[in-house]
Design an enzyme around this catalytic site. Structure first.
Site, PDB file in Angstrom:
ATOM      1  N   ASP A 109       0.844  -1.191   0.000  1.00 53.26           N
ATOM      2  CA  ASP A 109       0.000   0.000   0.000  1.00 53.26           C
ATOM      3  C   ASP A 109       0.875   1.236   0.000  1.00 53.26           C
ATOM      4  OD1 ASP A 109       0.059   1.222   3.059  1.00 53.26           O
ATOM      5  OD2 ASP A 109       0.438  -0.927   2.971  1.00 53.26           O
ATOM      6  N   SER A 110       0.402   2.293  -0.644  1.00 54.06           N
ATOM      7  CA  SER A 110       1.111   3.569  -0.687  1.00 54.06           C
ATOM      8  C   SER A 110       2.528   3.364  -1.228  1.00 54.06           C
ATOM      9  CB  SER A 110       1.104   4.213   0.704  1.00 54.06           C
ATOM     10  OG  SER A 110       1.478   5.562   0.638  1.00 54.06           O
ATOM     11  N   CYS A 111       3.573   3.744  -0.467  1.00 55.42           N
ATOM     12  CA  CYS A 111       4.932   3.534  -0.977  1.00 55.42           C
ATOM     13  C   CYS A 111       5.262   2.049  -1.075  1.00 55.42           C
ATOM     14  CB  CYS A 111       5.955   4.266  -0.118  1.00 55.42           C
ATOM     15  SG  CYS A 111       6.300   3.475   1.472  1.00 55.42           S
ATOM     16  N   ALA A 165       3.202  -0.091  -2.288  1.00 56.80           N
ATOM     17  CA  ALA A 165       2.729  -0.427  -3.635  1.00 56.80           C
ATOM     18  C   ALA A 165       3.756  -0.005  -4.676  1.00 56.80           C
ATOM     19  CB  ALA A 165       1.384   0.247  -3.902  1.00 56.80           C
ATOM     20  N   VAL A 197      -2.313  -1.001  -3.718  1.00 62.40           N
ATOM     21  CA  VAL A 197      -3.361  -0.246  -3.033  1.00 62.40           C
ATOM     22  C   VAL A 197      -2.879   1.191  -2.807  1.00 62.40           C
ATOM     23  CG1 VAL A 197      -4.840  -0.092  -0.999  1.00 62.40           C
ATOM     24  CG2 VAL A 197      -4.180  -2.336  -1.890  1.00 62.40           C
TER      25      VAL A 197
END
Length: 311
Positions: free
Chosen positions: A158-160, A162, A188
């Site tokens: 998720d976020s970084c 991802a 995500v």
């Protein structure tokens, strides 16, 4: 010099004071392994890379293997944070997969590309369980060799995280990794950015756009900027070499990063990559809502979709 003078203020994530002190404003709590079977393993001493492994209660057959990269702007959170531990517990239990949650080094003490290097080191460690190169004198964690199917490997984050998952997929595709076969990647709310504004980014408050770019420069001082291929996939000449056949992307309607996630799907389809990408936008939700409110209807629906994707 006052020890309260601030050099970098990236509230609500992190502050760095001029005397070198780093104050993480969130994402510092950790929890021990529990619930589904889980344990911590040291991958490397120098540099320090580790992981938390998860195993479902019932493991009668070889299971898909999920390698997970946590978020936090490359500067906060941990594979051992309560929210990631709880999330992986739930996902592993429902999806019936073996999971490796990577603990990479954080900026600013370890500026990028340290997190990228650590993530690749973790993948090579995973592969060593299947390619015959594992040193029997190393700390043994037979969960991978005993229970994981090396030909059904997935990356997610998720976020970084991802961002890391995407680039590890590209590196697998361009360089290969003996012993494992990457089937799919789940992203995500990916932390992608670029110098040129796209989609609705032009309508975002300037302060929000600048925060995203400033966070990247803070975590990667030697970067060429927001068009660095490590943050802007479309600037990567190897973009179309993503080494899997399917990608699932989630974006949130209220997230400043959503336009990059939407554009990522379009660009991947046009890149020459021979796979299938699906992009899902969740209305009325913001960045990483599935971690802050994991029992909400949208988070439950997201998990069911990911479980289906992994199986």
């Amino acid at each position: 010099m006052s020890n309260e003078e601030v050099a970098y203020d990236l509230t609500p994530l992190i502050k760095v004071y001029k005397d070198g002190r780093v104050e993480r404003l969130q994402g510092t709590a950790t929890v021990p392994p529990s619930t589904v079977q889980s344990k911590d393993i040291v991958i490397s001493q120098q540099p320090p890379v580790s992981a938390r492994l998860y195993l479902p209660k019932s493991t009668e057959t070889k299971l898909p293997l999920l390698v997970y990269f946590h978020g936090g702007g490359f500067c906060i959170n941990s594979a051992f944070s309560p929210k990631y531990h709880n999330y992986l517990n739930s996902l592993v239990s429902e999806a019936k997969v073996v999971a490796v949650s990577v603990e990479y080094r954080l900026a600013p003490e370890n500026p990028l590309p340290a997190a990228y290097d650590d993530s690749w080191a973790a993948l090579k460690w995973v592969a060593s369980h299947f390619d015959g190169t594992r040193n029997v004198d190393e700390e043994d964690d037979d969960w991978l060799s005993s229970y994981a199917d090396s030909q059904r490997v997935f990356f997610s984050g998720d976020s970084c995280g991802a961002t890391l998952a995407h680039y590890m997929g590209v590196r697998i595709g361009s360089e290969g990794l003996v012993g494992v076969k990457l089937i799919g990647v789940v992203l995500v709310d990916p932390y992608f950015w670029g110098e040129e504004l796209i989609g609705g980014e032009i309508t975002l408050p300037a302060a929000e756009r600048e925060f995203i770019a400033a966070l990247w420069r803070f975590t990667y001082p030697s970067t060429i900027g927001s068009d660095d291929p490590l943050i802007n996939p479309q600037k990567d000449p190897k973009f179309g070499e993503l080494g899997c056949g399917k990608v699932l992307v989630f974006v949130a309607e209220l997230d400043v990063l959503k336009y990059r996630g939407l554009y990522y799907g379009e660009a991947l389809r046009k890149s020459g990559w021979n796979g299938v990408v699906e992009v899902i936008e969740t209305k009325g939700k913001d960045h990483n809502y599935h971690l802050s409110d994991p029992t909400c209807e949208n988070a439950v629906a997201m998990q069911k979709k990911i479980v289906s994707f992994l199986n």
